[in-house]
Design an enzyme around this catalytic site. Structure first.
Site, PDB file in Angstrom:
ATOM      1  N   ARG A 182     -22.746  91.053 -19.789  1.00  0.00           N
ATOM      2  CA  ARG A 182     -24.113  91.139 -20.817  1.00  0.00           C
ATOM      3  C   ARG A 182     -23.850  90.808 -22.073  1.00  0.00           C
ATOM      4  O   ARG A 182     -22.783  90.451 -22.671  1.00  0.00           O
ATOM      5  CB  ARG A 182     -24.884  92.443 -20.690  1.00  0.00           C
ATOM      6  CG  ARG A 182     -23.783  93.590 -21.033  1.00  0.00           C
ATOM      7  CD  ARG A 182     -24.556  94.842 -21.228  1.00  0.00           C
ATOM      8  NE  ARG A 182     -23.444  95.964 -21.325  1.00  0.00           N
ATOM      9  CZ  ARG A 182     -22.911  96.407 -22.710  1.00  0.00           C
ATOM     10  NH1 ARG A 182     -23.404  95.716 -23.591  1.00  0.00           N
ATOM     11  NH2 ARG A 182     -22.101  97.458 -22.489  1.00  0.00           N
ATOM     12  N   LYS A 242     -14.730  98.322 -11.486  1.00  0.00           N
ATOM     13  CA  LYS A 242     -13.418  98.313 -12.045  1.00  0.00           C
ATOM     14  C   LYS A 242     -12.453  97.828 -11.344  1.00  0.00           C
ATOM     15  O   LYS A 242     -11.196  97.170 -11.602  1.00  0.00           O
ATOM     16  CB  LYS A 242     -13.318  99.341 -13.224  1.00  0.00           C
ATOM     17  CG  LYS A 242     -14.121  99.673 -14.017  1.00  0.00           C
ATOM     18  CD  LYS A 242     -13.922 100.693 -15.134  1.00  0.00           C
ATOM     19  CE  LYS A 242     -14.816 100.696 -16.335  1.00  0.00           C
ATOM     20  NZ  LYS A 242     -16.116 100.809 -15.907  1.00  0.00           N
ATOM     21  N   GLU A 252      -4.782 104.535 -14.004  1.00  0.00           N
ATOM     22  CA  GLU A 252      -4.125 103.636 -15.062  1.00  0.00           C
ATOM     23  C   GLU A 252      -2.982 104.323 -15.739  1.00  0.00           C
ATOM     24  O   GLU A 252      -3.153 105.695 -16.046  1.00  0.00           O
ATOM     25  CB  GLU A 252      -5.062 103.087 -15.945  1.00  0.00           C
ATOM     26  CG  GLU A 252      -5.888 101.840 -15.104  1.00  0.00           C
ATOM     27  CD  GLU A 252      -6.705 101.071 -16.476  1.00  0.00           C
ATOM     28  OE1 GLU A 252      -7.174  99.953 -16.049  1.00  0.00           O
ATOM     29  OE2 GLU A 252      -7.008 101.757 -17.408  1.00  0.00           O
ATOM     30  N   HIS A 278     -15.000 107.169 -26.417  1.00  0.00           N
ATOM     31  CA  HIS A 278     -15.258 105.753 -25.942  1.00  0.00           C
ATOM     32  C   HIS A 278     -16.356 105.198 -26.323  1.00  0.00           C
ATOM     33  O   HIS A 278     -16.702 104.202 -25.835  1.00  0.00           O
ATOM     34  CB  HIS A 278     -14.939 105.977 -24.418  1.00  0.00           C
ATOM     35  CG  HIS A 278     -13.537 106.621 -24.093  1.00  0.00           C
ATOM     36  ND1 HIS A 278     -12.443 106.180 -24.127  1.00  0.00           N
ATOM     37  CD2 HIS A 278     -13.433 108.027 -23.696  1.00  0.00           C
ATOM     38  CE1 HIS A 278     -11.414 106.951 -23.716  1.00  0.00           C
ATOM     39  NE2 HIS A 278     -12.179 108.195 -23.527  1.00  0.00           N
TER      40      HIS A 278
END
Length: 500
Positions: free
Chosen positions: A295, A116, A200, A235
């Site tokens: 994917r 990430k 973040e 999530h």
């Protein structure tokens, strides 16, 4: 063209790939663990090879065993499906080194987008909006504290590797930083073997919208519109739909253009998904790139239903060196909503279920598609993800599609284990979902109530049948004289819409 394909996966995605291969006359090779010896995907493939014991680490996650199976079967290509090794750069590289066609992007792209931190840097360099944040070189507790202070509160501490929300910790107060960093590092190390973290800014109650992209080896890159994925629990997506009820045409154009630009910038190939957070509403809403999934997605049928395309077939053609198979502009038509059916008990904290499927009857009706990996008489294993099926409804409008999905789920009996079907129905019937105003915090606030197991009043004719069954075991001389006529309590004469 691919001649023989080894499917490095199991369950419903393995069956989905097998169906696409049949149309292209590609021979299929299934792999299975000891727990999956009688699984549907094993019987459906042209041939099948055992690859080890039930634990995934010794079978579906074992790169050497999968490569041995490919060599033994004479396969010339490998499809990873989703989950397991689908986003493992080492697996893709091993296939490349073994001269096996990997149905997916190059290993270098998986490696870049799988981190990430590297993905944020790549998106920032390409001019794609990202959530404001900091990726500190100093990974000590003090270094990450300084990163949080630079970003500002509220913030979120995330692991660089992995996904699915594991290792993520929200920080709203300064005195929470130390605990959040340590907990995130522990969980990330345990789950992914990599404790690298970044920070973040926390975007409060955004929508989660993803864009499907496809790229070939001839410079072709296209988007296939978006999917709304805001209904999430911890999530993990539960319900997905397309088009997103929260995007205006102008915002959709901006987001899909950014996704295509991002795919070009990293040299992408095959199917991929750019995930975005959308903050605000209307044409002026802001969006930020979260990550790229390198994917095929679990929810790809939603896109197939609104575009009329076969994404798995396209994957196989592109992997074989052919250009994107769509010469004309792709358009959206109608609406599609997907619900994931899991073997789990929402009323008991969503504990996974395992055991035999005594009854399993998939609904069959117009506008309803079922992608599943189990059958009646089979068994849900304790070793793997508890998703049993995906129910996808499509229709002319969102309202028609939701009604169709609700009717399908109500007509989906399963006995032997508990499922999340009642939970899905409560979500679909909730006013916020029906109005299209759900954000990623929806189940944080409503989830507990929706997951409960309210007492349901037993229909009177069922109660009468149970009483009769009990009375039939009592000696004749002890029974109540002058029983009611059979027609007054017989459930089969009273049965209308209720199903056992």
């Amino acid at each position: 063209m691919i001649r023989r394909l080894l499917i490095a996966n199991r369950g419903e995605i393995a069956l989905r790939i097998i169906r696409a291969c049949r149309e292209l006359e590609i021979e299929t090779v299934a792999v299975y663990s000891e727990a999956d010896r009688r699984a549907p995907h094993v019987a459906a493939a042209d041939r099948a090879l055992a690859i080890g014991p039930a634990p995934a680490a010794e079978s579906y996650l074992s790169i050497p065993r999968l490569l041995d199976a490919a060599r033994a079967s004479g396969a010339d290509a490998v499809h990873p499906g989703y989950g397991f090794l689908a986003e493992n750069a080492a697996f893709a590289a091993a296939c490349e080194q073994a001269t096996l066609t990997f149905v997916g992007p190059p290993s270098r792209v998986i490696a870049t987008m799988g981190s990430k931190i590297d993905a944020r840097r790549a998106m920032h360099a390409a001019g794609v909006p990202i959530v404001p944040g900091d990726t500190p070189d100093d990974q000590t507790d003090a270094g990450l504290r300084r990163a949080v202070e630079r970003v500002g509160l509220p913030a979120i501490v995330k692991p660089s590797a992995g996904g699915g929300g594991k290792g993520m910790r929200r920080v709203r107060q300064a005195d929470e930083i130390a605990d959040a960093v340590q907990a995130a590092r522990r969980e990330a190390t345990a789950a992914f073997g990599n404790g690298t973290l970044y920070v973040e800014r926390l975007v409060e109650r955004p929508r989660h919208v993803e864009v499907q992209v496809f790229a070939d080896n001839h410079g072709g890159v296209r988007h296939l519109f978006e999917r709304e994925c805001s209904v999430q629990r911890r999530h993990q997506k539960i319900i997905e739909e397309s088009p997103s009820p929260g995007l205006t045409p102008a915002l959709r154009d901006r987001m899909t253009s950014a996704a295509v630009h991002a795919a070009r910038a990293v040299g992408y190939r095959n199917a991929g998904t750019l995930e975005f957070l959308v903050d605000g509403s209307g044409d002026d809403a802001r969006f930020y790139c979260l990550e790229m999934n390198t994917r095929l997605q679990v929810e790809h049928p939603v896109t197939e239903q609104v575009t009329g395309l076969d994404l798995v077939r396209a994957q196989l053609l592109v992997a074989s060196g052919e250009p994107l198979p769509w010469s004309e502009a792709v358009t959206q038509r109608g609406h599609a909503v997907e619900a994931r059916v899991y073997a789990e008990d929402p009323s008991q904290g969503f504990v996974p279920q395992a055991g035999p499927l005594l009854l399993y009857r998939e609904p069959q009706r117009p506008g309803l598609r079922i992608d599943s990996g189990v059958v009646e008489g089979g068994e849900v294993s304790v070793y793997y993800d508890p998703m049993m099926a995906k129910v996808i409804a499509s229709g002319e409008t969102r309202e028609i599609t939701i009604a169709r999905l609700i009717a399908g789920l109500r007509d989906f009996p399963v006995l032997g284990i508990r499922t999340n079907i009642p939970f899905l129905l409560r979500i679909l019937e909730h006013p916020r979902f029906r109005s299209g105003t759900v954000d990623t915090g929806f189940l944080d606030g409503e989830g507990a109530a929706l997951a409960g197991d309210p007492e349901m009043e037993m229909p009177s004719f069922v109660r009468a049948a149970l009483e009769f069954a009990t009375e039939s075991r009592i000696p004749t001389e002890s029974r109540t004289p002058n029983p009611e006529p059979r027609e007054s309590w017989d459930p089969w004469t009273r049965l209308q819409s209720w199903r056992a």
